[in-house]
Design a protein around this motif. Structure first.
Motif, PDB file in Angstrom:
ATOM      1  N   PHE A 169       0.826  -1.205   0.000  1.00 39.74           N
ATOM      2  CA  PHE A 169       0.000   0.000   0.000  1.00 39.74           C
ATOM      3  C   PHE A 169       0.863   1.259   0.000  1.00 39.74           C
ATOM      4  CE2 PHE A 169      -3.875  -2.276   0.767  1.00 39.74           C
ATOM      5  CZ  PHE A 169      -4.857  -1.396   0.329  1.00 39.74           C
ATOM      6  N   ARG A 170       1.936   1.224   0.755  1.00 33.34           N
ATOM      7  CA  ARG A 170       2.822   2.401   0.793  1.00 33.34           C
ATOM      8  C   ARG A 170       3.465   2.634  -0.570  1.00 33.34           C
ATOM      9  NH1 ARG A 170       5.949   0.522   5.568  1.00 33.34           N
ATOM     10  NH2 ARG A 170       7.651   0.837   4.135  1.00 33.34           N
ATOM     11  N   ASN A 221       3.614   5.347  -6.877  1.00 30.15           N
ATOM     12  CA  ASN A 221       2.981   5.254  -8.200  1.00 30.15           C
ATOM     13  C   ASN A 221       1.973   6.387  -8.397  1.00 30.15           C
ATOM     14  OD1 ASN A 221       4.438   2.930  -8.637  1.00 30.15           O
ATOM     15  ND2 ASN A 221       2.761   1.562  -8.108  1.00 30.15           N
ATOM     16  N   TYR A 222       1.281   6.748  -7.354  1.00 30.19           N
ATOM     17  CA  TYR A 222       0.292   7.826  -7.412  1.00 30.19           C
ATOM     18  C   TYR A 222       0.959   9.126  -7.861  1.00 30.19           C
ATOM     19  CZ  TYR A 222      -3.384  10.994  -5.791  1.00 30.19           C
ATOM     20  OH  TYR A 222      -4.362  11.959  -5.712  1.00 30.19           O
ATOM     21  N   ASN A 223       2.090   9.449  -7.272  1.00 30.02           N
ATOM     22  CA  ASN A 223       2.809  10.669  -7.649  1.00 30.02           C
ATOM     23  C   ASN A 223       3.245  10.635  -9.117  1.00 30.02           C
ATOM     24  OD1 ASN A 223       2.588  11.795  -5.117  1.00 30.02           O
ATOM     25  ND2 ASN A 223       4.552  10.994  -4.415  1.00 30.02           N
ATOM     26  N   LEU A 282       2.377  12.371 -14.941  1.00 30.59           N
ATOM     27  CA  LEU A 282       2.086  11.954 -16.315  1.00 30.59           C
ATOM     28  C   LEU A 282       0.780  12.556 -16.833  1.00 30.59           C
ATOM     29  CD1 LEU A 282       3.151   8.186 -16.239  1.00 30.59           C
ATOM     30  CD2 LEU A 282       4.228  10.026 -17.543  1.00 30.59           C
ATOM     31  N   LEU A 283      -0.232  12.625 -15.977  1.00 38.27           N
ATOM     32  CA  LEU A 283      -1.508  13.209 -16.402  1.00 38.27           C
ATOM     33  C   LEU A 283      -1.325  14.659 -16.841  1.00 38.27           C
ATOM     34  CD1 LEU A 283      -4.086  11.820 -13.794  1.00 38.27           C
ATOM     35  CD2 LEU A 283      -4.019  11.359 -16.247  1.00 38.27           C
ATOM     36  N   TYR A 284      -0.617  15.440 -16.043  1.00 35.70           N
ATOM     37  CA  TYR A 284      -0.423  16.857 -16.394  1.00 35.70           C
ATOM     38  C   TYR A 284       0.517  17.024 -17.584  1.00 35.70           C
ATOM     39  CZ  TYR A 284      -3.144  18.712 -12.558  1.00 35.70           C
ATOM     40  OH  TYR A 284      -4.189  19.059 -11.734  1.00 35.70           O
ATOM     41  N   ARG A 285       1.389  16.070 -17.794  1.00 34.24           N
ATOM     42  CA  ARG A 285       2.320  16.174 -18.906  1.00 34.24           C
ATOM     43  C   ARG A 285       1.642  15.828 -20.244  1.00 34.24           C
ATOM     44  NH1 ARG A 285       7.251  12.673 -17.849  1.00 34.24           N
ATOM     45  NH2 ARG A 285       7.450  14.147 -16.156  1.00 34.24           N
ATOM     46  N   HIS A 286       0.728  14.834 -20.244  1.00 33.66           N
ATOM     47  CA  HIS A 286       0.178  14.316 -21.497  1.00 33.66           C
ATOM     48  C   HIS A 286      -1.264  14.748 -21.804  1.00 33.66           C
ATOM     49  CE1 HIS A 286       3.672  11.878 -22.297  1.00 33.66           C
ATOM     50  NE2 HIS A 286       3.626  11.415 -21.052  1.00 33.66           N
ATOM     51  N   PHE A 287      -1.933  15.357 -20.848  1.00 30.25           N
ATOM     52  CA  PHE A 287      -3.319  15.779 -21.086  1.00 30.25           C
ATOM     53  C   PHE A 287      -3.474  17.260 -20.776  1.00 30.25           C
ATOM     54  CE2 PHE A 287      -3.757  11.228 -20.031  1.00 30.25           C
ATOM     55  CZ  PHE A 287      -4.451  10.795 -21.153  1.00 30.25           C
ATOM     56  N   SER A 288      -4.585  17.802 -21.277  1.00 32.43           N
ATOM     57  CA  SER A 288      -4.878  19.202 -20.945  1.00 32.43           C
ATOM     58  C   SER A 288      -5.207  19.284 -19.464  1.00 32.43           C
ATOM     59  CB  SER A 288      -6.072  19.697 -21.772  1.00 32.43           C
ATOM     60  OG  SER A 288      -7.248  19.009 -21.366  1.00 32.43           O
ATOM     61  N   GLU A 289      -5.151  20.490 -18.957  1.00 31.93           N
ATOM     62  CA  GLU A 289      -5.361  20.661 -17.516  1.00 31.93           C
ATOM     63  C   GLU A 289      -6.762  20.220 -17.115  1.00 31.93           C
ATOM     64  OE1 GLU A 289      -4.971  24.240 -14.319  1.00 31.93           O
ATOM     65  OE2 GLU A 289      -3.552  24.199 -15.971  1.00 31.93           O
ATOM     66  N   LEU A 321      -7.966  13.063 -12.335  1.00 31.25           N
ATOM     67  CA  LEU A 321      -7.523  13.171 -10.948  1.00 31.25           C
ATOM     68  C   LEU A 321      -8.685  13.063  -9.974  1.00 31.25           C
ATOM     69  CD1 LEU A 321      -4.688  15.845 -10.982  1.00 31.25           C
ATOM     70  CD2 LEU A 321      -4.522  13.435 -10.415  1.00 31.25           C
ATOM     71  N   TYR A 322      -9.866  13.571 -10.383  1.00 31.98           N
ATOM     72  CA  TYR A 322     -11.040  13.474  -9.516  1.00 31.98           C
ATOM     73  C   TYR A 322     -11.379  11.995  -9.275  1.00 31.98           C
ATOM     74  CZ  TYR A 322     -15.829  13.788  -7.867  1.00 31.98           C
ATOM     75  OH  TYR A 322     -16.974  13.651  -7.132  1.00 31.98           O
ATOM     76  N   LYS A 323     -11.370  11.205 -10.363  1.00 33.12           N
ATOM     77  CA  LYS A 323     -11.642   9.763 -10.229  1.00 33.12           C
ATOM     78  C   LYS A 323     -10.565   9.082  -9.391  1.00 33.12           C
ATOM     79  CE  LYS A 323     -14.002   9.320 -14.676  1.00 33.12           C
ATOM     80  NZ  LYS A 323     -13.948   8.712 -16.014  1.00 33.12           N
ATOM     81  N   LEU A 324      -9.335   9.461  -9.630  1.00 32.72           N
ATOM     82  CA  LEU A 324      -8.214   8.884  -8.885  1.00 32.72           C
ATOM     83  C   LEU A 324      -8.306   9.248  -7.401  1.00 32.72           C
ATOM     84  CD1 LEU A 324      -5.554   7.298  -9.091  1.00 32.72           C
ATOM     85  CD2 LEU A 324      -4.391   9.451  -9.537  1.00 32.72           C
TER      86      LEU A 324
END
Length: 144
Positions: free
Chosen positions: A85-86, A91-93, A98-105, A112-115
């Motif tokens: 779990f730790r 992986n979360y970070n 990656l989300l901010y790098r490859h997708f629009s804000e 991120l809301y789902k995550l």
């Protein structure tokens, strides 16, 4: 030459003991008694049977340790589960970056809301795991 005769010759070997153990006793046990004796001997962690018997006869304090392999195995798995779990936090970070790098804000925020919802559920589960591990340790592993 006279002085040499008065000296003790060194014959080698080990030094004689001050109080050597010269008396020997023999006793016999049934198979059932022997099994009990060997079980107690194994639990005592004393390195030889003669010392074990003497400690029993003269009431010296003996240390016995009982290890429940099932308990230890459960605790080890629970600890391993907690460490997994730790590692999810790492992986979360990486996912957030990656989300901010490859997708629009806007799209990244939606993911991120789902995550975040899943992370909240996992955090509650992680707290339960910690609580179970602490209860288990207090109940089964810290008895003296």
């Amino acid at each position: 030459m006279m002085e040499e005769k008065h000296r003790k010759q060194n014959k080698g070997g080990h030094k004689p003991k001050i109080n050597p153990k010269m008396n020997r006793h023999v006793f016999r046990l049934t198979d059932e008694e022997n099994a009990k004796f060997l079980a107690l001997f194994d639990q005592s962690e004393i390195d030889n049977k003669a010392k074990f018997i003497v400690s029993l006869l003269f009431g010296k304090e003996m240390k016995t340790v009982k290890i429940d392999k099932g308990t230890v195995d459960f605790y080890m798995r629970l600890t391993s589960f907690h460490s997994q779990f730790r590692s999810i936090g790492v992986n979360y970070n990486q996912i957030v970056k990656l989300l901010y790098r490859h997708f629009s804000e806007r799209k990244a925020a939606a993911f991120l809301y789902k995550l975040e919802k899943q992370t909240t559920e996992m955090a509650i589960l992680c707290q339960k795991i910690i609580q179970i591990a602490e209860e288990f340790e207090a109940k089964y592993l810290k008895k003296e």
